[in-house]
Design an enzyme around this catalytic site. Structure first.
Site, PDB file in Angstrom:
ATOM      1  CB  VAL A 266       1.559  -5.211 -18.200  1.00 43.83           C
ATOM      2  CG1 VAL A 266       1.034  -5.885 -19.443  1.00 43.83           C
ATOM      3  CG2 VAL A 266       0.582  -4.147 -17.702  1.00 43.83           C
TER       4      VAL A 266
ATOM      5  CG  HIS B 132       1.137  -2.199   8.170  1.00 42.94           C
ATOM      6  ND1 HIS B 132       1.362  -1.114   7.351  1.00 42.94           N
ATOM      7  CD2 HIS B 132       1.630  -1.844   9.377  1.00 42.94           C
ATOM      8  CE1 HIS B 132       1.945  -0.153   8.030  1.00 42.94           C
ATOM      9  NE2 HIS B 132       2.119  -0.572   9.265  1.00 42.94           N
TER      10      HIS B 132
ATOM     11  CB  SER C 133       1.718   2.590  10.368  1.00 44.61           C
ATOM     12  OG  SER C 133       3.061   2.280  10.131  1.00 44.61           O
TER      13      SER C 133
ATOM     14  CG  ASP D 192      -0.001  -0.749   4.298  1.00 40.83           C
ATOM     15  OD1 ASP D 192      -0.738  -1.502   4.957  1.00 40.83           O
ATOM     16  OD2 ASP D 192       1.014  -0.201   4.781  1.00 40.83           O
TER      17      ASP D 192
END
Length: 348
Positions: free
Chosen positions: A250, A89, A196, A119
């Protein structure tokens, strides 16, 4: 007049700033002797990673907007030839990426690949000299309560260090792409915007996670993508430029398997993946899987958690029929399923 307090004598003996660095050496030695074990551990760990932590700045061009929009985050070098890891991101959709090293030098960076589903992103910068880089640890060996150290550039404040502990393991976190990131590390080492992509480090100075997210409004509930997941993503990006995943349809969670069932079915694992949701018409549904089945193996490879399931379902299983072993009530069944690559992944 009574004798003066002893701390006055201590202050009188303290070196003056005007005495220069040599006069301070003795005081620093005394301070080192007074450091407790925790402080020494943190300082030692930082010494192994701090020079490899970088500031990542990006520019983005938005459709119909002539202005350049900026953003920033953190990252860390993991090879001496300029490969570094950060969050997807931070760099996704960027038209230009620049990396500032700990020595203050700034380099243009190229995007090797990014994976919004975990990410994570890999960048590369050029350098004539070997660059300082971190050692990647093993997040599978983490224990709740271990020291956790976060390094990054929150709010543009370079090389900021926060410490805490590993608060929990095996968390799940939904990525920007909507896919669940499994095996996420929760820590109370404070993170803020700009952290981040920075490293989460253990007491040995090894990177065990990539700082990824916080819960706004909460106090020190922070998350990092496990480095074991990051290693797998790195190899996929090096090999394909993207992460190729096999899809069976799933959603599951790791659950313990009773010892009695382990013995009865001759299992060498203590947990499996229980099917919580099943997509209608998916390969798993067509192959006969049901909600509440517990997946324990694929093609004979043990599956003791969601992370293991995702790793087994790699690019080699796409469009190839595999045997999925499940526990269903009192039965052990082997079902044949043909994983596919999601259409969205093929188009990127």
């Amino acid at each position: 007049m009574g004798s003066r307090p002893s701390f006055i004598d201590d202050l009188a003996r303290a070196p003056s700033p005007s005495d220069g660095p040599q006069a301070n050496e003795g005081a620093l030695d005394q301070d080192d002797a007074l450091l407790d074990a925790y402080s020494r551990t943190v300082i030692h760990a930082l010494g192994r990673v701090r020079q490899a932590v970088v500031f990542v700045s990006v520019e983005r061009a938005l459709p119909g907007d002539p202005r350049r929009h900026g953003g920033s985050g953190s990252g860390f070098l993991f090879t001496p030839d300029g490969y570094l890891l950060t969050n997807s991101h931070v760099v996704h959709g960027a038209s230009a990426i620049h990396v500032t090293l700990a020595d203050g030098s700034t380099h243009a960076a190229s995007l090797v690949g990014d994976d919004p589903s975990t990410d994570l992103a890999v960048l590369r910068i050029g350098s004539a000299e070997p660059l300082p880089h971190v050692e990647l640890g093993e997040s599978s060996k983490l224990r709740v309560g271990q020291i956790a150290i976060a390094v990054g550039n929150p709010l543009g404040l370079a090389q900021t260090v926060t410490t805490g502990v590993v608060s929990a393991l095996g968390r799940s976190l939904r990525s920007a792409s909507g896919r669940m990131i499994y095996d996420v590390i929760q820590t109370d080492a404070a993170l803020n915007p700009g952290n981040s992509g920075g490293p989460l480090v253990n007491s040995a100075g090894q990177v065990v996670g990539v700082n990824t997210a916080i819960i706004p409004g909460a106090q020190s509930i922070c998350f990092a993508t496990a480095i074991d997941t990051a290693k797998w993503v790195i190899m996929q990006l090096f090999a394909h430029g993207r992460v190729r995943r096999a899809y069976i349809g799933v959603a599951g969670t790791a659950v313990p398997i009773a010892r009695k069932a382990q013995r009865y079915f001759a299992l060498d694992i203590a947990s499996g993946v229980r099917v919580m949701e099943l997509v209608k018409g998916s390969p798993a549904a067509l192959g006969g899987l049901r909600v509440d089945d517990t997946i324990v193996a694929i093609d004979g490879t043990a599956v003791d958690g969601v992370d293991a399931l995702q790793r087994v379902l790699d690019a080699s299983t796409i469009d190839r029929t595999v045997d999925i072993t499940v526990l269903r009530t009192t039965q052990k069944l082997t079902l044949q399923v043909t994983p596919v690559e999601p259409a969205a992944a093929r188009s990127t």
